[in-house]
Enzyme design. Structure first.
Site, PDB file in Angstrom:
ATOM      1  N   CYS A 142       0.811  -1.221   0.000  1.00  0.00           N
ATOM      2  CA  CYS A 142       0.000   0.000   0.000  1.00  0.00           C
ATOM      3  C   CYS A 142       0.844   1.272   0.000  1.00  0.00           C
ATOM      4  O   CYS A 142       0.298   2.376  -0.075  1.00  0.00           O
ATOM      5  CB  CYS A 142      -0.946   0.008   1.194  1.00  0.00           C
ATOM      6  SG  CYS A 142      -0.087   0.034   2.791  1.00  0.00           S
ATOM      7  N   CYS A 228     -20.408 -37.110   3.862  1.00  0.00           N
ATOM      8  CA  CYS A 228     -21.715 -37.622   3.464  1.00  0.00           C
ATOM      9  C   CYS A 228     -22.292 -36.673   2.413  1.00  0.00           C
ATOM     10  O   CYS A 228     -22.335 -35.457   2.629  1.00  0.00           O
ATOM     11  CB  CYS A 228     -22.642 -37.698   4.675  1.00  0.00           C
ATOM     12  SG  CYS A 228     -24.346 -38.128   4.245  1.00  0.00           S
ATOM     13  N   CYS A 255     -24.743 -43.071   6.819  1.00  0.00           N
ATOM     14  CA  CYS A 255     -24.416 -41.948   7.693  1.00  0.00           C
ATOM     15  C   CYS A 255     -25.397 -41.895   8.866  1.00  0.00           C
ATOM     16  O   CYS A 255     -26.455 -42.535   8.851  1.00  0.00           O
ATOM     17  CB  CYS A 255     -24.464 -40.653   6.892  1.00  0.00           C
ATOM     18  SG  CYS A 255     -24.058 -39.173   7.853  1.00  0.00           S
ATOM     19  N   CYS A 262     -22.372 -45.103  -1.572  1.00  0.00           N
ATOM     20  CA  CYS A 262     -21.170 -45.896  -1.831  1.00  0.00           C
ATOM     21  C   CYS A 262     -19.944 -45.081  -1.446  1.00  0.00           C
ATOM     22  O   CYS A 262     -19.755 -43.970  -1.952  1.00  0.00           O
ATOM     23  CB  CYS A 262     -21.107 -46.291  -3.300  1.00  0.00           C
ATOM     24  SG  CYS A 262     -19.548 -47.097  -3.769  1.00  0.00           S
ATOM     25  N   CYS A 265     -17.468 -44.279  -4.688  1.00  0.00           N
ATOM     26  CA  CYS A 265     -17.725 -43.252  -5.703  1.00  0.00           C
ATOM     27  C   CYS A 265     -18.602 -42.119  -5.210  1.00  0.00           C
ATOM     28  O   CYS A 265     -18.710 -41.081  -5.884  1.00  0.00           O
ATOM     29  CB  CYS A 265     -18.371 -43.892  -6.933  1.00  0.00           C
ATOM     30  SG  CYS A 265     -19.978 -44.674  -6.594  1.00  0.00           S
ATOM     31  N   CYS A 315     -32.822 -27.433 -48.353  1.00  0.00           N
ATOM     32  CA  CYS A 315     -34.086 -27.569 -49.074  1.00  0.00           C
ATOM     33  C   CYS A 315     -34.987 -28.592 -48.403  1.00  0.00           C
ATOM     34  O   CYS A 315     -34.532 -29.651 -47.964  1.00  0.00           O
ATOM     35  CB  CYS A 315     -33.818 -27.975 -50.515  1.00  0.00           C
ATOM     36  SG  CYS A 315     -35.319 -28.179 -51.490  1.00  0.00           S
ATOM     37  N   CYS A 331     -43.777 -31.191 -43.432  1.00  0.00           N
ATOM     38  CA  CYS A 331     -45.067 -31.810 -43.098  1.00  0.00           C
ATOM     39  C   CYS A 331     -45.129 -33.279 -43.454  1.00  0.00           C
ATOM     40  O   CYS A 331     -46.122 -33.946 -43.154  1.00  0.00           O
ATOM     41  CB  CYS A 331     -46.204 -31.065 -43.784  1.00  0.00           C
ATOM     42  SG  CYS A 331     -46.212 -31.278 -45.588  1.00  0.00           S
TER      43      CYS A 331
END
Length: 521
Positions: A142, A228, A255, A262, A265, A315, A331
């Site tokens: 500063c 968790c 928990c 799991c 993962c 087209c 259509c």
């Protein structure tokens, strides 16, 4: 075995006894004789067998925030005493080594100077940070040179004013969410601002945030801890299942908040599918969904020969390469009827709208043919997922039934809890069944697969019977009968789930299952 205690692991201790009379056997287990004099299973054996750890269960421990702080303090104190350094330095070193005490101590004993340098720690007590006033000092940040200005220097001796240091640390902690490696403000200096210095400089609320971040890094850095994933839950779970074992076990933990997930993962409980199959299945579902969206958006079927056609130009006049039928892409009507009135496609017509719906139905059928290899398993996977969500709505209906039972019988609130327990088991089994179809999709077809599918079928039938039973209206004169039926079916459903999970887990451990994909990728 699964356990929610904060104090102890739930383990099974084998009671070994030394047998002096048997020279051929050093140890024997004190287990009950499984058969009585008439050759029938004894009650004590049945109880002992029930207490055995299951192949699909793992040991785990749940930690509160207070427990996490206590564990950190104990490890810091331990390392501080062994290495003979201040606690704040021991904490910095442990975070540098991701709380691997053994590796830290070994490396420190071999080359303490290099370890301290890499971790950004200077242990000289004479250079401990403190606020001082320095004559003729100008802060490099500063540019203030007030003679009454308080300054602070870390053990690296790089000095700055108090206001700059407080602003720097506050920004790092509150805005950047940093706590583990906050460096000295000097350019290219790797000395760490330790806990003691942070507490000295920042305000109380910032320090509390700093401590929270440190707790999070303690869990994030530890291979045996995981937060968790339930919303607003502040508990962490400890489980000592290495990543290398995830191809042979599904480490499901629960928990204190009752959320089951799991540990490998972090996904919600996906037994009996191992993590590798879960990742492949989820990616496949996402990819198939994208494929379905692309086909729906970019392809249509020829109205004449039903060949799938992709539009490759701007087209709208299309010609099927297979049957040479000419039609309008917008259509799907014959192009010969358009002529100069091609713009009529933008007008709503009930008949053409019905034709479009019929065409859409054909497209969906075509898409199912395209995805037929997995549609069978995915439909059943999705069905059980949806059923589980609907079964959760049973909780509200069940509460009303429980109240109704109390009013129309002499059963107490505790005695009608069997209904809630039944719904708990039902939802849990739905989720298990959901993941059995992901598991079955990747199984190679052989005799073992048939055994798995038999167990799957038995559980599925039992679940549907329990679900139907819980949907029955309450009849006052049949409450006792209904209670017994629900209790019996709940026990049976739970046992069928256990049989399926136990056999699947045992097969994984024995590498009995053969998969169509590489689960080690």
């Amino acid at each position: 075995m699964s356990e929610n205690s904060e104090e102890e692991y739930n383990t099974i201790d084998d009671d070994f006894i030394y047998d002096e009379d048997d020279d051929n056997s050093i140890f024997e287990t004190d287990e009950p004789d499984p058969l009585d004099d008439e050759g029938d299973l004894t009650f004590s054996y049945i109880v002992a067998d029930k207490d055995r750890p299951k192949n699909y269960e793992v040991d785990f421990k749940v930690h509160s925030v207070a427990g996490i702080v206590k564990n950190q303090d104990e490890e810091v104190t331990h390392v501080s005493n062994i290495l003979g350094i201040e606690k704040q330095h021991a904490a910095t070193l442990l975070r540098h080594f991701r709380w691997n005490k053994e590796r830290l101590i070994e490396r420190y004993m071999d080359d303490s100077v290099n370890v301290l340098r890499q971790a950004g720690v200077i242990t000289e007590n004479s250079k401990a940070p403190k606020f001082t006033k320095v004559r003729n000092f100008t802060c490099e940040i500063c540019c203030d040179d007030d003679r009454n200005m308080e300054t602070l220097a870390l053990s690296c001796t790089h000095r700055f004013c108090r206001d700059c240091y407080e602003h720097y640390l506050t920004q790092k902690i509150k805005e950047e969410g940093e706590s583990r490696r906050i460096l000295c403000m000097a350019n290219q200096c790797n000395v760490i601002v330790d806990e003691k210095t942070v507490e000295l400089v920042v305000k109380k609320d910032v320090h509390e945030r700093y401590r929270t971040l440190l707790n999070r890094t303690y869990v994030d850095d530890n291979d045996h801890l995981r937060w968790c994933p339930a919303p607003s839950c502040e508990y962490a779970v400890e489980c000592h299942v290495p990543q290398t074992s995830l191809i042979s076990i599904v480490p499901t933990v629960e928990c204190t908040c009752h959320h089951r997930f799991c540990f490998g993962c972090g996904f919600p409980d996906h037994q009996p599918s191992i993590c590798a199959l879960v990742r492949k299945w989820i990616k496949k579902c996402e990819d198939d969904s994208e494929t379905a969206n692309w086909i729906s958006a970019h392809t249509k079927e020829c109205s004449k020969c039903h060949s799938t056609i992709e539009k490759n130009g701007g087209c709208n006049h299309m010609t099927c390469r297979k049957c040479k039928y000419e039609f309008c892409w917008v259509c799907m009507g014959p192009w010969s009827e358009h002529g100069t009135s091609w713009y009529n496609c933008n007008r709503f017509d009930e008949k053409s709208s019905q034709d479009a719906r019929d065409q859409q139905a054909k497209s969906r059928a075509s898409l199912e043919r395209y995805l037929h290899a997995s549609i069978f398993y995915y439909n059943r996977y999705a069905n059980h997922e949806q059923s589980a969500k609907l079964d959760r709505e049973l909780y509200l209906k069940t509460e009303k039934k429980m109240e109704e039972m109390q009013q129309t019988s002499d059963l107490s609130w505790i005695e009608v809890q069997f209904l809630k327990k039944a719904v708990d088991i039902l939802v849990q089994c739905r989720m298990t069944l959901k993941w059995t179809y992901a598991f079955a999709f990747y199984l190679a077809r052989n005799n073992q697969t048939e055994i798995f599918e038999d167990n799957q079928r038995d559980l599925e039938m039992a679940v549907e019977q329990l679900s139907e039973l819980l949907e029955k209206p309450i009849e006052a004169e049949k409450i006792a009968e209904l209670k017994q039926e629900v209790l019996n079916k709940t026990v049976y459903v739970g046992s069928r789930r256990e049989v399926l999970l136990e056999d699947t887990a045992k097969g994984l451990l024995e590498t009995r299952w053969e998969f169509q994909v590489d689960i080690k990728e």
